[in-house]
Design a protein around this motif. Structure first.
Motif, PDB file in Angstrom:
ATOM      1  N   ARG A 123      52.451  50.232  37.741  1.00  0.00           N
ATOM      2  CA  ARG A 123      51.414  51.246  37.800  1.00  0.00           C
ATOM      3  C   ARG A 123      51.687  52.266  36.602  1.00  0.00           C
ATOM      4  O   ARG A 123      52.199  53.431  36.622  1.00  0.00           O
ATOM      5  N   GLY A 124      51.210  51.676  35.250  1.00  0.00           N
ATOM      6  CA  GLY A 124      51.592  52.368  34.247  1.00  0.00           C
ATOM      7  C   GLY A 124      50.875  53.417  33.858  1.00  0.00           C
ATOM      8  O   GLY A 124      51.694  54.677  33.276  1.00  0.00           O
ATOM      9  N   ALA A 149      58.113  52.707  24.049  1.00  0.00           N
ATOM     10  CA  ALA A 149      57.319  52.565  22.821  1.00  0.00           C
ATOM     11  C   ALA A 149      57.839  51.299  22.142  1.00  0.00           C
ATOM     12  O   ALA A 149      57.051  50.560  21.333  1.00  0.00           O
ATOM     13  N   VAL A 150      59.200  51.031  22.132  1.00  0.00           N
ATOM     14  CA  VAL A 150      59.411  49.813  21.274  1.00  0.00           C
ATOM     15  C   VAL A 150      59.168  48.465  21.813  1.00  0.00           C
ATOM     16  O   VAL A 150      58.797  47.543  21.065  1.00  0.00           O
ATOM     17  N   ALA A 161      49.976  40.332  21.492  1.00  0.00           N
ATOM     18  CA  ALA A 161      49.544  40.133  22.857  1.00  0.00           C
ATOM     19  C   ALA A 161      49.417  41.435  23.417  1.00  0.00           C
ATOM     20  O   ALA A 161      50.071  42.451  22.945  1.00  0.00           O
ATOM     21  N   SER A 162      48.428  41.854  24.248  1.00  0.00           N
ATOM     22  CA  SER A 162      48.242  43.166  24.917  1.00  0.00           C
ATOM     23  C   SER A 162      49.288  43.401  25.963  1.00  0.00           C
ATOM     24  O   SER A 162      49.669  42.500  26.618  1.00  0.00           O
ATOM     25  N   ALA A 163      49.752  44.603  26.147  1.00  0.00           N
ATOM     26  CA  ALA A 163      50.560  45.177  27.156  1.00  0.00           C
ATOM     27  C   ALA A 163      50.069  46.264  27.862  1.00  0.00           C
ATOM     28  O   ALA A 163      50.443  47.464  27.682  1.00  0.00           O
ATOM     29  N   PRO A 164      49.074  45.988  28.840  1.00  0.00           N
ATOM     30  CA  PRO A 164      48.067  46.915  29.579  1.00  0.00           C
ATOM     31  C   PRO A 164      49.006  47.923  30.119  1.00  0.00           C
ATOM     32  O   PRO A 164      48.919  49.270  30.164  1.00  0.00           O
ATOM     33  N   LEU A 166      51.983  48.951  29.514  1.00  0.00           N
ATOM     34  CA  LEU A 166      52.804  50.044  28.673  1.00  0.00           C
ATOM     35  C   LEU A 166      51.764  50.907  27.891  1.00  0.00           C
ATOM     36  O   LEU A 166      52.161  52.012  27.565  1.00  0.00           O
ATOM     37  N   LYS A 167      50.624  50.247  27.660  1.00  0.00           N
ATOM     38  CA  LYS A 167      49.623  50.982  26.972  1.00  0.00           C
ATOM     39  C   LYS A 167      49.107  52.162  28.006  1.00  0.00           C
ATOM     40  O   LYS A 167      48.842  53.428  27.765  1.00  0.00           O
ATOM     41  N   ARG A 168      48.931  52.052  29.306  1.00  0.00           N
ATOM     42  CA  ARG A 168      48.468  53.002  30.060  1.00  0.00           C
ATOM     43  C   ARG A 168      49.619  53.888  30.429  1.00  0.00           C
ATOM     44  O   ARG A 168      49.376  55.155  30.695  1.00  0.00           O
ATOM     45  N   PHE A 169      50.887  53.761  30.268  1.00  0.00           N
ATOM     46  CA  PHE A 169      52.059  54.292  30.422  1.00  0.00           C
ATOM     47  C   PHE A 169      52.070  55.514  29.485  1.00  0.00           C
ATOM     48  O   PHE A 169      52.307  56.678  29.583  1.00  0.00           O
TER      49      PHE A 169
END
Length: 199
Positions: A123-124, A149-150, A161-164, A166-169
């Motif tokens: 649940r980012g 961030a790393v 590749a995207s990391a949804p 982590l982006k939402r985090f």
């Protein structure tokens, strides 16, 4: 000034003399951030007629500790929660005789714990919001975001590749940081001036 003197007198009347002279008057430290200062000032300036309300403030942190353990059990299971309880119960630096009855020492911790638990449950956005809150209440939880961030940079640059989650985090952390910063922004009596004067 009159309100401050009235508050000091109320504390002096209700505390044992050895605590007043031995601990209260000898501790000149202050590590609250501007966000904590603004929220703490808002809570402690609510209208009140007597000192009977003080016990309510003393119960905030123990309830937050219990909630932290419940979050760990939810995200990682009972074994992890038991280990967390052991570490918390045996740790010398946060012994309850030192932090017990304190006001507002635990919100950063439950926010950081919630952030890790929510991230585990993917649940980012909520995890990032909890991290942003924790980082603005105490500065050192920012380190948690560095690891995220790393990981995000690794996912995006090396794997392409995207990391949804982590982006939402990072989005959640940014949004909550902006909201809390806006809450504590000047005029002169706000948290930033008070915090800067004491840190």
């Amino acid at each position: 000034w009159k309100a401050f003197r009235r508050d000091v007198e109320a504390f002096r009347r209700t505390m044992a003399q050895e605590h007043w002279s031995g601990r209260i008057l000898s501790d000149y430290g202050y590590n609250g951030t501007p966000a904590w200062t603004a929220v703490g000032a808002w809570l402690t300036n609510l209208p009140r007629e007597s000192t009977e309300w003080l016990w309510l403030y003393a119960w905030i942190d123990p309830l937050l500790y219990l909630t932290s353990f419940a979050l760990i059990a939810w995200a990682f299971g009972l074994r992890a929660m038991t280990l967390a309880c052991l570490v918390w119960g045996l740790g010398h630096s946060w012994d309850y005789t030192f932090i017990g009855g304190a006001f507002g020492r635990a919100p950063w911790l439950i926010s950081a714990v919630a952030s890790v638990c929510l991230l585990k449950k993917r649940r980012g956005l909520l995890a990032g919001a909890a991290w942003g809150c924790s980082s603005l209440l105490r500065l050192f939880p920012v380190v948690l975001g560095v690891g995220i961030a790393v990981k995000l940079a690794h996912s995006l640059l090396l794997r392409r590749a995207s990391a949804p989650p982590l982006k939402r985090f990072l989005l959640g952390g940014t949004l909550v940081s902006l909201l809390l910063a806006a809450f504590t922004w000047p005029p002169p009596s706000s948290g930033y001036q008070i915090g800067r004067a004491h840190v």
